[in-house]
Design a protein around this motif. Sequence first.
Motif, PDB file in Angstrom:
ATOM      1  N   THR A 118       0.854  -1.191   0.000  1.00 31.32           N
ATOM      2  CA  THR A 118       0.000   0.000   0.000  1.00 31.32           C
ATOM      3  C   THR A 118       0.885   1.234   0.000  1.00 31.32           C
ATOM      4  O   THR A 118       2.042   1.177   0.413  1.00 31.32           O
ATOM      5  CB  THR A 118      -0.933   0.028   1.235  1.00 31.32           C
ATOM      6  N   ARG A 119       0.326   2.315  -0.461  1.00 28.61           N
ATOM      7  CA  ARG A 119       1.138   3.536  -0.596  1.00 28.61           C
ATOM      8  C   ARG A 119       1.755   3.956   0.732  1.00 28.61           C
ATOM      9  O   ARG A 119       2.913   4.397   0.787  1.00 28.61           O
ATOM     10  CB  ARG A 119       0.271   4.676  -1.175  1.00 28.61           C
ATOM     11  N   ASP A 120       0.989   3.801   1.819  1.00 28.75           N
ATOM     12  CA  ASP A 120       1.535   4.266   3.095  1.00 28.75           C
ATOM     13  C   ASP A 120       2.636   3.353   3.645  1.00 28.75           C
ATOM     14  O   ASP A 120       3.316   3.716   4.594  1.00 28.75           O
ATOM     15  CB  ASP A 120       0.420   4.452   4.136  1.00 28.75           C
ATOM     16  N   GLU A 121       2.819   2.201   3.046  1.00 34.61           N
ATOM     17  CA  GLU A 121       3.934   1.341   3.471  1.00 34.61           C
ATOM     18  C   GLU A 121       5.246   1.742   2.788  1.00 34.61           C
ATOM     19  O   GLU A 121       6.317   1.314   3.191  1.00 34.61           O
ATOM     20  CB  GLU A 121       3.635  -0.129   3.139  1.00 34.61           C
ATOM     21  N   LEU A 122       5.099   2.516   1.728  1.00 36.44           N
ATOM     22  CA  LEU A 122       6.300   2.915   0.981  1.00 36.44           C
ATOM     23  C   LEU A 122       6.863   4.219   1.520  1.00 36.44           C
ATOM     24  O   LEU A 122       6.138   5.038   2.073  1.00 36.44           O
ATOM     25  CB  LEU A 122       5.951   3.108  -0.500  1.00 36.44           C
ATOM     26  N   PHE A 123       8.149   4.382   1.343  1.00 35.26           N
ATOM     27  CA  PHE A 123       8.792   5.650   1.710  1.00 35.26           C
ATOM     28  C   PHE A 123       9.617   6.100   0.507  1.00 35.26           C
ATOM     29  O   PHE A 123      10.719   5.609   0.257  1.00 35.26           O
ATOM     30  CB  PHE A 123       9.675   5.465   2.948  1.00 35.26           C
ATOM     31  N   ILE A 124       9.032   7.011  -0.254  1.00 34.02           N
ATOM     32  CA  ILE A 124       9.650   7.407  -1.524  1.00 34.02           C
ATOM     33  C   ILE A 124      10.339   8.771  -1.368  1.00 34.02           C
ATOM     34  O   ILE A 124       9.716   9.744  -0.947  1.00 34.02           O
ATOM     35  CB  ILE A 124       8.588   7.492  -2.648  1.00 34.02           C
ATOM     36  N   VAL A 125      11.594   8.779  -1.741  1.00 35.88           N
ATOM     37  CA  VAL A 125      12.393  10.009  -1.617  1.00 35.88           C
ATOM     38  C   VAL A 125      12.870  10.436  -2.999  1.00 35.88           C
ATOM     39  O   VAL A 125      13.413   9.623  -3.757  1.00 35.88           O
ATOM     40  CB  VAL A 125      13.649   9.759  -0.751  1.00 35.88           C
ATOM     41  N   THR A 126      12.655  11.703  -3.339  1.00 38.12           N
ATOM     42  CA  THR A 126      13.280  12.215  -4.556  1.00 38.12           C
ATOM     43  C   THR A 126      13.816  13.624  -4.286  1.00 38.12           C
ATOM     44  O   THR A 126      13.670  14.135  -3.170  1.00 38.12           O
ATOM     45  CB  THR A 126      12.352  12.128  -5.785  1.00 38.12           C
ATOM     46  N   LYS A 127      14.469  14.198  -5.294  1.00 41.72           N
ATOM     47  CA  LYS A 127      15.241  15.416  -5.011  1.00 41.72           C
ATOM     48  C   LYS A 127      15.117  16.489  -6.094  1.00 41.72           C
ATOM     49  O   LYS A 127      15.008  16.159  -7.286  1.00 41.72           O
ATOM     50  CB  LYS A 127      16.727  15.052  -4.846  1.00 41.72           C
ATOM     51  N   LEU A 128      15.205  17.710  -5.647  1.00 45.97           N
ATOM     52  CA  LEU A 128      15.183  18.880  -6.535  1.00 45.97           C
ATOM     53  C   LEU A 128      16.527  18.973  -7.264  1.00 45.97           C
ATOM     54  O   LEU A 128      17.573  18.990  -6.620  1.00 45.97           O
ATOM     55  CB  LEU A 128      14.972  20.138  -5.669  1.00 45.97           C
ATOM     56  N   PRO A 129      16.507  19.053  -8.590  1.00 50.42           N
ATOM     57  CA  PRO A 129      17.805  19.098  -9.309  1.00 50.42           C
ATOM     58  C   PRO A 129      18.461  20.473  -9.197  1.00 50.42           C
ATOM     59  O   PRO A 129      17.767  21.463  -8.964  1.00 50.42           O
ATOM     60  CB  PRO A 129      17.395  18.819 -10.752  1.00 50.42           C
ATOM     61  N   PRO A 130      19.782  20.537  -9.417  1.00 54.02           N
ATOM     62  CA  PRO A 130      20.445  21.849  -9.350  1.00 54.02           C
ATOM     63  C   PRO A 130      19.880  22.870 -10.339  1.00 54.02           C
ATOM     64  O   PRO A 130      19.860  24.056 -10.039  1.00 54.02           O
ATOM     65  CB  PRO A 130      21.911  21.539  -9.651  1.00 54.02           C
ATOM     66  N   VAL A 131      19.380  22.404 -11.486  1.00 54.90           N
ATOM     67  CA  VAL A 131      18.790  23.377 -12.429  1.00 54.90           C
ATOM     68  C   VAL A 131      17.462  23.928 -11.900  1.00 54.90           C
ATOM     69  O   VAL A 131      16.932  24.899 -12.431  1.00 54.90           O
ATOM     70  CB  VAL A 131      18.537  22.793 -13.849  1.00 54.90           C
ATOM     71  N   GLY A 132      16.948  23.309 -10.870  1.00 57.81           N
ATOM     72  CA  GLY A 132      15.676  23.775 -10.286  1.00 57.81           C
ATOM     73  C   GLY A 132      15.885  24.538  -8.993  1.00 57.81           C
ATOM     74  O   GLY A 132      14.914  24.838  -8.289  1.00 57.81           O
ATOM     75  N   ASN A 133      17.128  24.833  -8.669  1.00 57.52           N
ATOM     76  CA  ASN A 133      17.423  25.458  -7.374  1.00 57.52           C
ATOM     77  C   ASN A 133      17.058  26.944  -7.329  1.00 57.52           C
ATOM     78  O   ASN A 133      17.915  27.827  -7.175  1.00 57.52           O
ATOM     79  CB  ASN A 133      18.904  25.263  -7.017  1.00 57.52           C
ATOM     80  N   ARG A 134      15.776  27.196  -7.462  1.00 55.76           N
ATOM     81  CA  ARG A 134      15.225  28.543  -7.279  1.00 55.76           C
ATOM     82  C   ARG A 134      13.776  28.337  -6.872  1.00 55.76           C
ATOM     83  O   ARG A 134      13.217  27.252  -7.121  1.00 55.76           O
ATOM     84  CB  ARG A 134      15.355  29.376  -8.565  1.00 55.76           C
ATOM     85  N   PRO A 135      13.154  29.317  -6.217  1.00 57.85           N
ATOM     86  CA  PRO A 135      11.820  29.068  -5.646  1.00 57.85           C
ATOM     87  C   PRO A 135      10.830  28.467  -6.638  1.00 57.85           C
ATOM     88  O   PRO A 135      10.145  27.494  -6.337  1.00 57.85           O
ATOM     89  CB  PRO A 135      11.378  30.448  -5.162  1.00 57.85           C
ATOM     90  N   GLU A 136      10.772  29.038  -7.840  1.00 53.08           N
ATOM     91  CA  GLU A 136       9.780  28.537  -8.806  1.00 53.08           C
ATOM     92  C   GLU A 136      10.155  27.159  -9.338  1.00 53.08           C
ATOM     93  O   GLU A 136       9.310  26.430  -9.877  1.00 53.08           O
ATOM     94  CB  GLU A 136       9.547  29.543  -9.942  1.00 53.08           C
TER      95      GLU A 136
END
Length: 390
Positions: free
Chosen positions: A115-133
Amino acid sequence: MVGCSEVVGGVLVLWAESGLWIEGEEEWEWGEGVNWCARSLPDGPAGFASGCNQFRYRHQIPSPYSQRSTPEELETALETALEEGYRHIDTAYVYQNEDAIGRVLSRWLSAGKVTRDELFIVTKLPPVGNRPEGVSKYLGRSLKSLGLDYVDLYLVHVPYGFKEKDEELTPTAEDGSVLLDNDTDHAAIWKAMEEEVTKGRTKAIGLSNFNEKQIERVLKGAVLPPANLQVELHIYFQQRRLVEFCKKHDITVCAYSPLGSRGTAGLLSSKELPDLMDNPVVKEIAERLSRTPAQVLLRHTVQRGIAVIPKSTNKDRIRQNFKVLDFTLSDEDVSKLDALDQGPVGRIVDFSFFKGETAAAYLLNKERDKENSEVVWINNGKLTGLIVRY
Ligand code: A2P
């Protein structure tokens, strides 16, 4: 329940195949620290797959972010990992494998195998996205690829930002040097990260590859403090000071390259990579305990209360890496392993894959590794990109 976890009264409780496994408060003395899910998620369950319950998943094309596996190999490996009980899946926009992960998750979720709540999914903001928007934009893309409504943890991947140029992950000038965005503002990015928690698109937010100074600056203006820091950490680079700092600030730590990332030779590092599993101390302990060197390495970090994300696409090794909850290292063995720490010299991921004199991570390393480095913050201490005088 297999490979899931809960925080109960400040103690991290892991459920593994072998049954309920509890680390006493003594070892997890920063119990409040592991309670970050509860903190970031007032109504939600505290679900954190710690210790061995992780599976790191990388990109198929050789790049700074990748190891060499095809999407099919990665899908097979992830299937194996999920079957073994791994529930924490670490990925990133820059690994370009979120689609493949999404396909596997979709199969498992629709078949009711997890089930979705059994999973722990981690992802990351890329350096090209390192600004508020960039936060909303790139988290949106990751969610779409993963086929999810939310992730459990969203990390700012690196403290430096790149300028956006077409769709390049690492935009470069004609001479091959990285187009560093010197206006990167961590505080502003963090506000945007907090908004994503409010919107429900991530349960918790954290940082990766940030040093003390950088974390402190984020903490200063944070409404939601970082829940987690993911950094390189292993027997030769134990990050004692940074881990202490995180404990003090209730930030959990996750170790990448916990086995030394030998598979990335020539990719993540410019230097000859040491074989941690060939270290005589590690080998002697492994032989005596009838374990593998990899298990000893992982157990040492897990026993410090630090999550590990070993990467493997090999079935046996995926299995092996999961079985580190059913033994304990004695104080004597822990001391021997502690003594292998080389400090900053032991760093493997030196970010030298970014070309150019002002390569962001090069600067980052200089700042991280030298007490009084010549790295200065642009704009007089505002949270910005870095520049160095060498
Ligand atoms: P493979 O994918 O063929 O198993 P790290 O997690 O520190 O980045 O290390 C990953 C590297 O270590 C990969 O090259 C991986 O290769 C290898 N590896 C992973 N688990 C084990 C293990 N149990 N024993 C030996 N090598 C391992």
